[in-house]
Enzyme design. Structure first.
Site, PDB file in Angstrom:
ATOM      1  N   ASP A  13     -12.913  -4.696 -24.341  1.00 42.12           N
ATOM      2  CA  ASP A  13     -14.083  -4.015 -24.918  1.00 42.12           C
ATOM      3  C   ASP A  13     -14.488  -2.920 -23.934  1.00 42.12           C
ATOM      4  OD1 ASP A  13     -16.447  -3.559 -26.538  1.00 42.12           O
ATOM      5  OD2 ASP A  13     -17.604  -4.715 -25.095  1.00 42.12           O
ATOM      6  N   SER A  14     -15.464  -2.114 -24.337  1.00 45.68           N
ATOM      7  CA  SER A  14     -15.977  -1.096 -23.434  1.00 45.68           C
ATOM      8  C   SER A  14     -16.836  -1.712 -22.326  1.00 45.68           C
ATOM      9  CB  SER A  14     -16.829  -0.100 -24.227  1.00 45.68           C
ATOM     10  OG  SER A  14     -17.851  -0.804 -24.913  1.00 45.68           O
ATOM     11  N   TYR A  45     -18.436   3.528 -25.610  1.00 44.62           N
ATOM     12  CA  TYR A  45     -17.363   4.192 -26.339  1.00 44.62           C
ATOM     13  C   TYR A  45     -17.910   4.892 -27.599  1.00 44.62           C
ATOM     14  CZ  TYR A  45     -13.278   1.900 -24.036  1.00 44.62           C
ATOM     15  OH  TYR A  45     -12.301   1.496 -23.164  1.00 44.62           O
ATOM     16  N   GLY A  46     -19.018   4.331 -28.090  1.00 47.45           N
ATOM     17  CA  GLY A  46     -19.513   4.660 -29.435  1.00 47.45           C
ATOM     18  C   GLY A  46     -19.763   6.117 -29.759  1.00 47.45           C
ATOM     19  N   CYS A  76     -13.906  -4.801 -29.797  1.00 50.86           N
ATOM     20  CA  CYS A  76     -14.866  -3.703 -29.852  1.00 50.86           C
ATOM     21  C   CYS A  76     -14.663  -3.032 -31.207  1.00 50.86           C
ATOM     22  CB  CYS A  76     -14.564  -2.734 -28.709  1.00 50.86           C
ATOM     23  SG  CYS A  76     -15.485  -1.189 -28.787  1.00 50.86           S
ATOM     24  N   GLU A 156     -26.528  -3.863 -22.873  1.00 52.23           N
ATOM     25  CA  GLU A 156     -25.715  -3.882 -21.646  1.00 52.23           C
ATOM     26  C   GLU A 156     -26.607  -3.803 -20.405  1.00 52.23           C
ATOM     27  OE1 GLU A 156     -21.668  -3.780 -20.011  1.00 52.23           O
ATOM     28  OE2 GLU A 156     -22.172  -3.758 -22.113  1.00 52.23           O
ATOM     29  N   CYS A 189     -20.915  -4.370 -34.028  1.00 50.89           N
ATOM     30  CA  CYS A 189     -20.692  -4.057 -32.615  1.00 50.89           C
ATOM     31  C   CYS A 189     -20.714  -5.396 -31.894  1.00 50.89           C
ATOM     32  CB  CYS A 189     -21.792  -3.140 -32.088  1.00 50.89           C
ATOM     33  SG  CYS A 189     -21.789  -2.952 -30.292  1.00 50.89           S
ATOM     34  N   HIS A 191     -21.541  -6.194 -29.069  1.00 49.15           N
ATOM     35  CA  HIS A 191     -22.698  -6.450 -28.195  1.00 49.15           C
ATOM     36  C   HIS A 191     -23.825  -7.159 -28.962  1.00 49.15           C
ATOM     37  CE1 HIS A 191     -20.813  -3.552 -25.505  1.00 49.15           C
ATOM     38  NE2 HIS A 191     -21.715  -3.824 -24.581  1.00 49.15           N
TER      39      HIS A 191
END
Ligand code: DGL
Length: 272
Positions: A13-14, A45-46, A76, A156, A189, A191
């Site tokens: 993932d990022s 990344y989004g 991701c 994050e 997502c 996250h």
């Protein structure tokens, strides 16, 4: 395929988001070893270009191949939307690869939901990948997308621990009229599962929330069984977690995402 049953499952993932996917895999496939890569140096990344994201994905996949992974899980949505078809070709004969989008689409199509809200990064939303794939399987489904641009970065940063702040941010995004009358919401997502409870509380119990944690793990299990690659004796190797940039508080955040104590190592992938 030059791989063995005992080879690890690669997950990337990022950042920390993919750890929610890794957590599901560890729960449902406890005998497997996981090698995780979080590309924290490039997070988010989004809002990056497709070309840039694709280059990251190739390089991370090569690294996971070097680690001997039998399957690579693109944990991701943004990277899945951009790179899955490319990586399928690139990894053919070397390792299996799955995106987080196909499992989610399969789960939504199997449900009785008809008007599906989608929250995700700008890149995932502009790809139209969820609406295209869902409507291909069932043209009656209505998909209402909402870009939640900063949500992954806010999570994050550890902001999810501050409930009043998180509730206000969730209300800001989810009160958008575009999401009016939905019967379900895709957390598009990786996250977002970390704030699933707060999202569910905001929406109410009558709205079905689709989160990739368990859905992707079941999909990985089915695929490994089908390919005779499911490990049937417990791996004695510990999971490995790598990130490309060691950010403050990462280990604590990572433990909350994974749900267990972990050791995170710095991997200077972009410095070589
Ligand atoms: N976890 C990533 C996803 O599922 C998003 C975070 C980012 O923008 O890097 O799309």
């Amino acid at each position: 395929m030059r791989t063995t049953i005992n080879a690890p499952i690669g997950v990337f993932d990022s950042g920390t988001g993919g750890l929610t996917v890794a957590r599901g895999i560890a729960k449902h496939l406890p005998q497997e070893q996981i090698v995780y890569f979080g590309d924290t140096i490039h997070l988010p990344y989004g809002d990056k270009s497709e070309e840039t994201i694709l280059n990251y994905c190739y390089k991370i996949s090569d690294w996971l191949l070097d680690k001997g992974c039998k399957i690579i899980v693109i944990a991701c949505n943004t990277a899945s939307a951009v790179s899955y078809e490319h990586l399928k070709k690139y990894l053919e004969g070397k390792a299996l690869v799955i995106s987080v989008i196909e499992p989610m689409v399969e789960a939504v199509v199997k449900s009785a939901c008809k008007h599906i809200g989608l929250i995700a990064t700008p890149r995932t939303i502009t790809s139209n990948i969820y609406s295209n794939k869902l409507q291909l399987k069932n043209p009656v489904l209505k998909v209402s997308p909402k870009v939640t641009r900063s949500l992954a970065s806010i999570i994050e940063e550890g902001m999810f621990a501050h409930q009043p702040v998180m509730r206000a941010i969730i209300a800001y995004y989810l009160n958008d009229p575009v999401l009016r009358n939905i019967d379900s919401l895709i957390l598009g997502c990786t996250h977002y599962p970390i704030i699933r409870e707060a999202i569910q509380a905001h929406l109410g119990e009558h709205i079905t929330v689709f989160d990739s944690t368990d859905i992707v793990a079941h999909y990985v299990k089915k695929l490994l069984i089908a390919k005779n690659l499911l490990c049937n004796t417990p791996s004695n190797k510990p999971h490995e977690f790598y990130i490309s940039d060691y950010t403050t508080g990462f280990a604590r955040t990572a433990e909350m995402f994974f749900g267990d104590a972990i050791t995170v190592q710095h991997c200077p992938l972009w410095e070589s």
